[in-house]
Design a protein around this motif. Structure first.
Motif, PDB file in Angstrom:
ATOM      1  N   ALA A  38     -12.776  14.563   4.207  1.00 53.52           N
ATOM      2  CA  ALA A  38     -13.750  15.413   3.519  1.00 53.52           C
ATOM      3  C   ALA A  38     -13.638  15.283   2.010  1.00 53.52           C
ATOM      4  O   ALA A  38     -14.612  15.526   1.277  1.00 53.52           O
ATOM      5  N   ASP A  39     -12.453  14.856   1.521  1.00 47.83           N
ATOM      6  CA  ASP A  39     -12.223  14.756   0.078  1.00 47.83           C
ATOM      7  C   ASP A  39     -12.377  13.345  -0.466  1.00 47.83           C
ATOM      8  O   ASP A  39     -12.221  13.130  -1.667  1.00 47.83           O
ATOM      9  N   GLY A  40     -12.657  12.367   0.399  1.00 49.43           N
ATOM     10  CA  GLY A  40     -12.809  10.994  -0.065  1.00 49.43           C
ATOM     11  C   GLY A  40     -11.902  10.043   0.674  1.00 49.43           C
ATOM     12  O   GLY A  40     -11.339  10.376   1.734  1.00 49.43           O
ATOM     13  N   VAL A  41     -11.735   8.838   0.120  1.00 47.58           N
ATOM     14  CA  VAL A  41     -10.905   7.818   0.766  1.00 47.58           C
ATOM     15  C   VAL A  41      -9.445   8.228   0.699  1.00 47.58           C
ATOM     16  O   VAL A  41      -8.902   8.508  -0.376  1.00 47.58           O
ATOM     17  N   SER A  42      -8.801   8.260   1.861  1.00 47.19           N
ATOM     18  CA  SER A  42      -7.400   8.648   1.962  1.00 47.19           C
ATOM     19  C   SER A  42      -6.656   7.602   2.792  1.00 47.19           C
ATOM     20  O   SER A  42      -7.261   6.800   3.501  1.00 47.19           O
ATOM     21  N   LEU A  43      -5.333   7.635   2.691  1.00 46.02           N
ATOM     22  CA  LEU A  43      -4.494   6.687   3.417  1.00 46.02           C
ATOM     23  C   LEU A  43      -3.677   7.450   4.458  1.00 46.02           C
ATOM     24  O   LEU A  43      -3.088   8.488   4.162  1.00 46.02           O
ATOM     25  N   GLN A  82      -7.511  10.599  -2.662  1.00 50.32           N
ATOM     26  CA  GLN A  82      -7.139   9.914  -3.909  1.00 50.32           C
ATOM     27  C   GLN A  82      -6.534   8.529  -3.670  1.00 50.32           C
ATOM     28  O   GLN A  82      -5.771   8.031  -4.493  1.00 50.32           O
ATOM     29  N   ALA A  83      -6.882   7.897  -2.563  1.00 53.62           N
ATOM     30  CA  ALA A  83      -6.228   6.625  -2.217  1.00 53.62           C
ATOM     31  C   ALA A  83      -6.937   5.395  -2.765  1.00 53.62           C
ATOM     32  O   ALA A  83      -6.370   4.305  -2.766  1.00 53.62           O
ATOM     33  N   ALA A  98       0.831  -1.207   0.000  1.00 53.00           N
ATOM     34  CA  ALA A  98       0.000   0.000   0.000  1.00 53.00           C
ATOM     35  C   ALA A  98       0.867   1.258   0.000  1.00 53.00           C
ATOM     36  O   ALA A  98       0.530   2.258  -0.648  1.00 53.00           O
ATOM     37  N   LEU A  99       1.970   1.200   0.725  1.00 53.77           N
ATOM     38  CA  LEU A  99       2.888   2.336   0.763  1.00 53.77           C
ATOM     39  C   LEU A  99       3.462   2.604  -0.629  1.00 53.77           C
ATOM     40  O   LEU A  99       3.509   3.746  -1.095  1.00 53.77           O
ATOM     41  N   ALA A 112      -7.102  -0.339  -4.280  1.00 54.46           N
ATOM     42  CA  ALA A 112      -7.699  -1.403  -5.101  1.00 54.46           C
ATOM     43  C   ALA A 112      -6.601  -2.294  -5.681  1.00 54.46           C
ATOM     44  O   ALA A 112      -6.729  -3.529  -5.717  1.00 54.46           O
ATOM     45  N   ARG A 113      -5.518  -1.670  -6.137  1.00 53.43           N
ATOM     46  CA  ARG A 113      -4.392  -2.439  -6.666  1.00 53.43           C
ATOM     47  C   ARG A 113      -3.732  -3.253  -5.558  1.00 53.43           C
ATOM     48  O   ARG A 113      -3.405  -4.429  -5.740  1.00 53.43           O
TER      49      ARG A 113
END
Length: 347
Positions: free
Chosen positions: A143-148, A190-191, A66-67, A196-197
């Motif tokens: 607030a902007d979506g899925v993040s890591l 933007q994560a 993931a990193l 997904a990958r």
């Protein structure tokens, strides 16, 4: 498997430093060997065969991948070295459970604390090696979506509780986040694409483990059938045992082909299909073969004096990890028409 930590620290360091297993599929620029998933799949296959008690899957297949998929070079430069040399253990929370990746099922929320930091809140019911990980990567909704985000295990507000599970060779914990400070990895909101990958590559790694375990169950069953004498002859000479072993071999070879294809696939769209196929084939193979192996071993196969039942436990646990058979059948039904469209006007 009976320890709280769930792994041998000496073996962990040997794997990282003497064998270099942690960095096999990591690019050379980050200190790895620069190989790929085909080579890493071999490692996971052997670990599955041995039912190795280790946070390797959580650290390498989940957190480290993931990193890398985040594309955050400063974060990779800072965090990857400690993961590659075995000095730190890591894990990844995708959606708070061990279900299949679904950006709509993320259970952790992230809010800015008024500055550059984020505060994470929420519960993660099932986290691989969550109680021993030094670094916890967390998928959370900002607030902007899925993040890591990266969370230190010693952070205030983080509560970790080890759980008792069916598969005692792999540790799982419940984690609670109560305003825990998290460091943003990559771009806010933007994560999802990178995760997904990561999820698909983790499916290939898990299928490789299942393949190794299935092969070991077949090997031990055949060896036992040759030496166990009943009614004056080896039980392997009986037709019922021969047929069962032959069926086990067919399942193993089918699973092996699926893993080989999935590990060699580099296109993200094709990998998604291949990963689900591998997970389906290997889950079916390991569950059936582990049960048949235990039956061939007879009474000893059901006892703690033999390892046969441990493979059955691993089979049941991994069958449901990151999506059970029904999920991946449904996923394939959605993916295959779009990835194998025929030219317009063709039959």
């Amino acid at each position: 498997m009976d320890t709280d930590q769930g792994y041998d620290h000496a073996v962990w360091r040997q794997m990282a430093n003497e064998l270099g297993l942690h960095g096999i599929a990591v690019p050379e620029r980050w200190g790895g060997a620069g190989a790929g998933m085909p080579e890493l799949a071999v490692v996971f296959e052997e670990m599955g065969a041995a039912l190795l008690c280790s946070p390797f899957f959580a650290t390498v297949a989940l957190a480290l991948q993931a990193l890398l998929d985040s594309g955050d070079e400063p974060a990779i430069e800072e965090l990857a070295p400690d993961l590659l040399d075995g000095s730190r253990v890591a894990t990844l929370i995708l959606n708070g459970t061990l279900d299949a990746w679904d950006p709509g099922a993320v259970t952790i929320a992230a809010h800015r604390d008024g500055g550059a930091n984020y505060r994470l809140s929420g519960d993660a019911a099932l986290v691989l090696d969550g109680h021993t990980a030094d670094i916890i990567l967390v998928a959370a909704n900002s607030a902007d979506g899925v993040s890591l985000f990266a969370v230190d295990a010693t952070a205030d507000g983080l509560v970790r509780e080890p759980l008792s599970t069916l598969d005692r060779t792999r540790k799982v914990a419940r984690l609670r986040f109560d305003g825990v400070t998290g460091r943003l990895i990559g771009t806010d909101g933007q994560a999802a694409a990178g995760l997904a990958r990561t999820s698909d590559l983790a499916l290939v790694a898990l299928a490789s483990e299942q393949l190794g375990a299935a092969q070991r169950c077949l090997d031990t069953a055949v060896a036992y059938a040759k030496e166990r004498i009943q009614f004056g002859r080896a039980i392997g000479s009986f037709q019922a045992i021969k047929h069962r072993c032959a069926d086990m071999l067919v399942l193993v070879e089918g699973a092996r082909s699926a893993v080989f294809h999935a590990s060699e696939t580099t296109d993200d769209g094709e990998r998604a299909v291949a990963a689900s196929v591998a997970k389906l084939a290997c889950s079916e193979a390991l569950l059936q073969i582990s049960l048949d192996s235990m039956r061939i071993h007879g009474g000893i196969g059901f006892t703690w004096e033999h390892d046969a039942h441990l493979y059955v436990r691993r089979a049941k646990a991994t069958e449901l990890m990151f999506g059970g058979p029904d999920h991946h059948l449904a996923r394939l039904a959605e993916l295959i028409p779009t990835s194998h469209q025929q030219p317009e006007g063709s039959l």
